[in-house]
Each structure stands twice: as C-alpha cells, then as structure tokens.
Design an enzyme around this catalytic site. Sequence first.
Site, PDB file in Angstrom:
ATOM      1  N   ASN A   1      19.804  77.611 -33.134  1.00  0.00           N
ATOM      2  CA  ASN A   1      20.548  77.757 -34.395  1.00  0.00           C
ATOM      3  C   ASN A   1      19.982  76.844 -35.495  1.00  0.00           C
ATOM      4  O   ASN A   1      20.556  76.740 -36.575  1.00  0.00           O
ATOM      5  CB  ASN A   1      22.049  77.485 -34.200  1.00  0.00           C
ATOM      6  CG  ASN A   1      22.332  76.032 -33.871  1.00  0.00           C
ATOM      7  OD1 ASN A   1      21.417  75.250 -33.615  1.00  0.00           O
ATOM      8  ND2 ASN A   1      23.608  75.665 -33.863  1.00  0.00           N
TER       9      ASN A   1
ATOM     10  N   GLY B   1      13.171  73.109 -31.346  1.00  0.00           N
ATOM     11  CA  GLY B   1      13.233  71.661 -31.570  1.00  0.00           C
ATOM     12  C   GLY B   1      11.911  71.010 -31.208  1.00  0.00           C
ATOM     13  O   GLY B   1      10.926  71.690 -30.893  1.00  0.00           O
TER      14      GLY B   1
ATOM     15  N   GLY C   1      16.459  71.663 -35.293  1.00  0.00           N
ATOM     16  CA  GLY C   1      15.110  72.207 -35.122  1.00  0.00           C
ATOM     17  C   GLY C   1      14.684  72.969 -36.367  1.00  0.00           C
ATOM     18  O   GLY C   1      15.385  72.982 -37.378  1.00  0.00           O
TER      19      GLY C   1
ATOM     20  N   LYS D   1      30.136  70.200 -27.453  1.00  0.00           N
ATOM     21  CA  LYS D   1      30.266  71.652 -27.262  1.00  0.00           C
ATOM     22  C   LYS D   1      28.981  72.262 -26.700  1.00  0.00           C
ATOM     23  O   LYS D   1      29.013  73.085 -25.798  1.00  0.00           O
ATOM     24  CB  LYS D   1      30.613  72.342 -28.590  1.00  0.00           C
ATOM     25  CG  LYS D   1      32.081  72.255 -28.945  1.00  0.00           C
ATOM     26  CD  LYS D   1      32.376  72.924 -30.268  1.00  0.00           C
ATOM     27  CE  LYS D   1      32.256  74.431 -30.210  1.00  0.00           C
ATOM     28  NZ  LYS D   1      32.575  75.052 -31.529  1.00  0.00           N
TER      29      LYS D   1
ATOM     30  N   GLY E   1      25.657  81.156 -17.094  1.00  0.00           N
ATOM     31  CA  GLY E   1      26.192  82.514 -16.923  1.00  0.00           C
ATOM     32  C   GLY E   1      25.066  83.537 -17.032  1.00  0.00           C
ATOM     33  O   GLY E   1      24.980  84.486 -16.241  1.00  0.00           O
TER      34      GLY E   1
ATOM     35  N   TYR F   1      27.149  62.175 -26.315  1.00  0.00           N
ATOM     36  CA  TYR F   1      25.865  62.688 -25.812  1.00  0.00           C
ATOM     37  C   TYR F   1      25.763  62.456 -24.298  1.00  0.00           C
ATOM     38  O   TYR F   1      25.496  63.387 -23.542  1.00  0.00           O
ATOM     39  CB  TYR F   1      24.736  61.971 -26.548  1.00  0.00           C
ATOM     40  CG  TYR F   1      23.342  62.422 -26.172  1.00  0.00           C
ATOM     41  CD1 TYR F   1      22.900  63.709 -26.452  1.00  0.00           C
ATOM     42  CD2 TYR F   1      22.455  61.535 -25.560  1.00  0.00           C
ATOM     43  CE1 TYR F   1      21.605  64.104 -26.128  1.00  0.00           C
ATOM     44  CE2 TYR F   1      21.166  61.923 -25.236  1.00  0.00           C
ATOM     45  CZ  TYR F   1      20.747  63.213 -25.522  1.00  0.00           C
ATOM     46  OH  TYR F   1      19.459  63.594 -25.205  1.00  0.00           O
TER      47      TYR F   1
ATOM     48  N   ALA G   1      17.666  70.494 -19.456  1.00  0.00           N
ATOM     49  CA  ALA G   1      17.061  69.278 -20.007  1.00  0.00           C
ATOM     50  C   ALA G   1      18.157  68.234 -20.106  1.00  0.00           C
ATOM     51  O   ALA G   1      18.971  68.239 -21.030  1.00  0.00           O
ATOM     52  CB  ALA G   1      16.463  69.565 -21.387  1.00  0.00           C
TER      53      ALA G   1
HETATM   54  P1  NAD Z   1      15.684  68.415 -31.077  1.00  0.00           P
HETATM   55  O1  NAD Z   1      16.894  68.072 -31.864  1.00  0.00           O
HETATM   56  O2  NAD Z   1      14.377  68.421 -31.780  1.00  0.00           O
HETATM   57  O3  NAD Z   1      15.857  69.794 -30.341  1.00  0.00           O
HETATM   58  C1  NAD Z   1      17.106  70.337 -29.988  1.00  0.00           C
HETATM   59  C2  NAD Z   1      17.133  71.790 -30.426  1.00  0.00           C
HETATM   60  O4  NAD Z   1      18.379  72.367 -30.031  1.00  0.00           O
HETATM   61  C3  NAD Z   1      17.022  71.951 -31.937  1.00  0.00           C
HETATM   62  O5  NAD Z   1      16.034  72.892 -32.258  1.00  0.00           O
HETATM   63  C4  NAD Z   1      18.415  72.425 -32.353  1.00  0.00           C
HETATM   64  O6  NAD Z   1      18.392  73.218 -33.503  1.00  0.00           O
HETATM   65  C5  NAD Z   1      18.830  73.189 -31.090  1.00  0.00           C
HETATM   66  N1  NAD Z   1      20.286  73.351 -30.959  1.00  0.00           N
HETATM   67  C6  NAD Z   1      21.249  72.396 -31.018  1.00  0.00           C
HETATM   68  N2  NAD Z   1      22.473  72.953 -30.879  1.00  0.00           N
HETATM   69  C7  NAD Z   1      22.275  74.293 -30.715  1.00  0.00           C
HETATM   70  C8  NAD Z   1      23.132  75.411 -30.520  1.00  0.00           C
HETATM   71  N3  NAD Z   1      24.469  75.263 -30.461  1.00  0.00           N
HETATM   72  N4  NAD Z   1      22.596  76.632 -30.404  1.00  0.00           N
HETATM   73  C9  NAD Z   1      21.243  76.808 -30.450  1.00  0.00           C
HETATM   74  N5  NAD Z   1      20.385  75.794 -30.635  1.00  0.00           N
HETATM   75  C10 NAD Z   1      20.881  74.545 -30.750  1.00  0.00           C
HETATM   76  O7  NAD Z   1      15.636  67.366 -29.858  1.00  0.00           O
HETATM   77  P2  NAD Z   1      14.547  67.145 -28.734  1.00  0.00           P
HETATM   78  O8  NAD Z   1      14.114  65.746 -28.802  1.00  0.00           O
HETATM   79  O9  NAD Z   1      13.539  68.227 -28.781  1.00  0.00           O
HETATM   80  O10 NAD Z   1      15.431  67.301 -27.435  1.00  0.00           O
HETATM   81  C11 NAD Z   1      15.479  68.531 -26.717  1.00  0.00           C
HETATM   82  C12 NAD Z   1      16.311  68.372 -25.462  1.00  0.00           C
HETATM   83  O11 NAD Z   1      15.736  67.380 -24.616  1.00  0.00           O
HETATM   84  C13 NAD Z   1      17.749  67.924 -25.750  1.00  0.00           C
HETATM   85  O12 NAD Z   1      18.621  68.618 -24.893  1.00  0.00           O
HETATM   86  C14 NAD Z   1      17.737  66.464 -25.417  1.00  0.00           C
HETATM   87  O13 NAD Z   1      18.983  66.027 -24.968  1.00  0.00           O
HETATM   88  C15 NAD Z   1      16.690  66.379 -24.322  1.00  0.00           C
HETATM   89  N6  NAD Z   1      16.073  65.045 -24.315  1.00  0.00           N
HETATM   90  C16 NAD Z   1      15.126  64.695 -25.222  1.00  0.00           C
HETATM   91  C17 NAD Z   1      14.571  63.423 -25.189  1.00  0.00           C
HETATM   92  C18 NAD Z   1      13.498  62.986 -26.151  1.00  0.00           C
HETATM   93  O14 NAD Z   1      13.037  61.850 -26.040  1.00  0.00           O
HETATM   94  N7  NAD Z   1      13.042  63.804 -27.058  1.00  0.00           N
HETATM   95  C19 NAD Z   1      15.013  62.495 -24.227  1.00  0.00           C
HETATM   96  C20 NAD Z   1      15.987  62.891 -23.337  1.00  0.00           C
HETATM   97  C21 NAD Z   1      16.503  64.175 -23.375  1.00  0.00           C
END
Ligand code: NAD
Length: 328
Positions: free
Chosen positions: A49, A27, A53, A108, A119, A162, A131
């Site tokens: 997955n 991501g 991303g 989920k 785990g 969320y 995160a």
């Molecule tokens: P993003 O959507 O670009 O990245 C999330 C990644 O998780 C993606 O690549 C997606 O394909 C993957 N993913 C989702 N469900 C999955 C699963 N079941 N199995 C495997 N991969 C899975 O979002 P981001 O902005 O890069 O955020 C990344 C993390 O940081 C998240 O957990 C988000 O909550 C946290 N976060 C981000 C921000 C921000 O400003 N970008 C702020 C607060 C928290």
Amino acid sequence: MFDMRRSAFGGFRELEGKHAVVMGGAGFLGSHVCTWLVYSGAKVTCIDNLITGSSANVSHLLGDRKFRLIDYDVTDYLHVSGEVDYVMNFASPASPVDYLKWPIHTLKVGAFGTHKGLGLAYAKGATFFLASTSEVYGDPLVNPQPETYWGNVNPIGPRGVYDEAKRFAEALTLAYNREHEVDTRIVRIFNTYGPRMRPDDGRAVPAFFKAALENRPLPVFGDGSQTRSLCYVDDEVEGILRLLLSEETGPVNIGNPEEVTMLELAETVQDVVGNHPGVELHPRPTDDPMVRRPDTSKAELVLGWKAQITLREGLSRTLPWFKEVLGY
Ligand code: NAD
C-alpha cells in the site's frame, strides 16, 4: 545514476517458474527480495500500500512480465488468482520513526496482515514466510541472542507496538503450522542496511550518511555505547531465500554478528564518506536496546549461511545510493 540491479547477484534455480506473493514488496528489503526472485526466474506478485515503500523501489522490475505491483492494503481481504507457491510477508512499518508515527497500523498489519497472508497460503497450499525481527528479543538480557531466547520486551512502551505485533505474528504463524499444517518459515532479521533505504527513515545508517555527506555532526543517541550488528542487504536476502528453500519451520536469526557501538558505526561512516564532522549526542529513546547481536549458529548449521560482507565493505557499497538520493 544508481544501478538498481547492482545489488542483485546470485540466483536460485529452484525458484524458476514458481509464483511468489510478496506482501510489502515495494519497501527497502521487500524490493531486494522481489528483485532476487524475479532474477531467479520466479513470477512475483508484489502487494504494497506504499505507506513507507515506493514504486520507485521496484521500477526496474515493472517492465518485466514476471512482475506485477498491486497497490493494496494487506490488512483487507486478500485474494490472488491462480497457483501460488510462496506467500512472503514483509509488510510493516519497520523503522522506529515509522512505527511510532503509525502505532495502530503497525499492530494491525502485524496481526491482520499476517492473518490474511496465512489464510492465502493455507488456501493455496503455499509456503508462508514471515519477516520477523530481532526486536522480538527486546532489550535482551543475553548477548548474543540465540533463537531459544524468549526476549525482554516492554509490551506497553512506545516500541511495544512493533515488538508485540511481530511476536503475535510469529505465534500466529506457528499456530497455522500446528493446526492447519501450513508450511511456514520465520526469519528474525537483525538490522539490515543498503541501497533503497530512505535517507529520512530515522535509522542510524541513513541518518549518519546524510549528516556525514552534509558535513554536519552525526546524531548519536545516548552516549553511543549501545551496540548493533548490521547486515548488508545482499547477505540478508541470500539468507532469506536459503531459509525459504529450506525445511526449517521455526525461527532463524539472519544477521551479521559483527557487533559495533554506535560511536564506532559513526566513525566508520565518516571514514567511508571521507568527511569527519564528529558526533552530536541526543537523548536515548525509551526502551532503546542496549545490545544487539545475532547468534547465527542455527543459520550456519541448517542453511549453510553466514554473512560475508564486512561493515566497512557494506557501507562502501551503500555510499553511492545515498549520494544519488541526496543529490551529490
Ligand atoms: P519498509 O518500510 O521499507 O518496508 C515495509 C513495506 O511494507 C513498505 O513498502 C510498506 O509500504 C509496506 N506496508 C506496510 N503496511 C502495509 C499494508 N497494510 N499493506 C501493504 N503493504 C504495507 O521496511 P523494511 O526495512 O524493508 O522492512 C521490511 C520487513 O522486514 C518488515 O516487516 C520489518 O519488520 C522487517 N525487518 C526489517 C529490518 C531491517 O533492518 N530493515 C529488521 C528487522 C525486521
């Protein structure tokens, strides 16, 4: 051509030779974390997955023997062979557009995905890194938000999927720490922006850049007086890795305290792009927080970390990315 390596600077010697499993590593944020880890000499197993991303986000790492990408849903049984030093969980839809489209998946992955990651860390004797998000503070009644603030979240509103997934993930992480003595870290990330954001992910920065580049009015929710504090991705990743290497078990805010209204953000994006098409007001989404600003005293004290990059500078560094992906 946008240089994928451009945003990777610094490096953490302590990470050399370590093995990190990065869930959600393809991501926006996860891919920067993977890049920093690999450039610091760590081996990285990125499990994603690709729901939000893309393998393109880590294409610059795919030829490196220290990096591998596994296309897999982390809510399923999770096994990684060999020794693992760190399990880092970035997997979750993260923009409102994404988590409103996949509400059940968001719950989920926050619950089962975090459980599977914990785990794995438990089985391997690894450090687990979560995160989390400033959204655990909901629509906050105190500003700025310190880690000690418990938040003001509507559990049954559309955004609750969320916010509550992350609150559960934090609770589960600390339960593993208390019951199984798993070494844990929790970062509460405040809005972060930079290269590799998707132009259509619905967040303000991409939406504003896209509109400004197309010379269309920038879409602002409400009257634009609500505030956000935006952190450039390099600052964020530096804070994340400092936290990983610290001994701080409980949550730490990592964000930039430079608080701006949405109208000020829209103005700054227009200045940076050099087009001034103005703004267009849209209805405010349900439970959209009125203010958001991190209290970063804990990060300063325990990590010696503070955001360095101003909003204007970070937006200027981000502009080439949006020009490239939007074909300018
Ligand atoms: P993003 O959507 O670009 O990245 C999330 C990644 O998780 C993606 O690549 C997606 O394909 C993957 N993913 C989702 N469900 C999955 C699963 N079941 N199995 C495997 N991969 C899975 O979002 P981001 O902005 O890069 O955020 C990344 C993390 O940081 C998240 O957990 C988000 O909550 C946290 N976060 C981000 C921000 C921000 O400003 N970008 C702020 C607060 C928290």
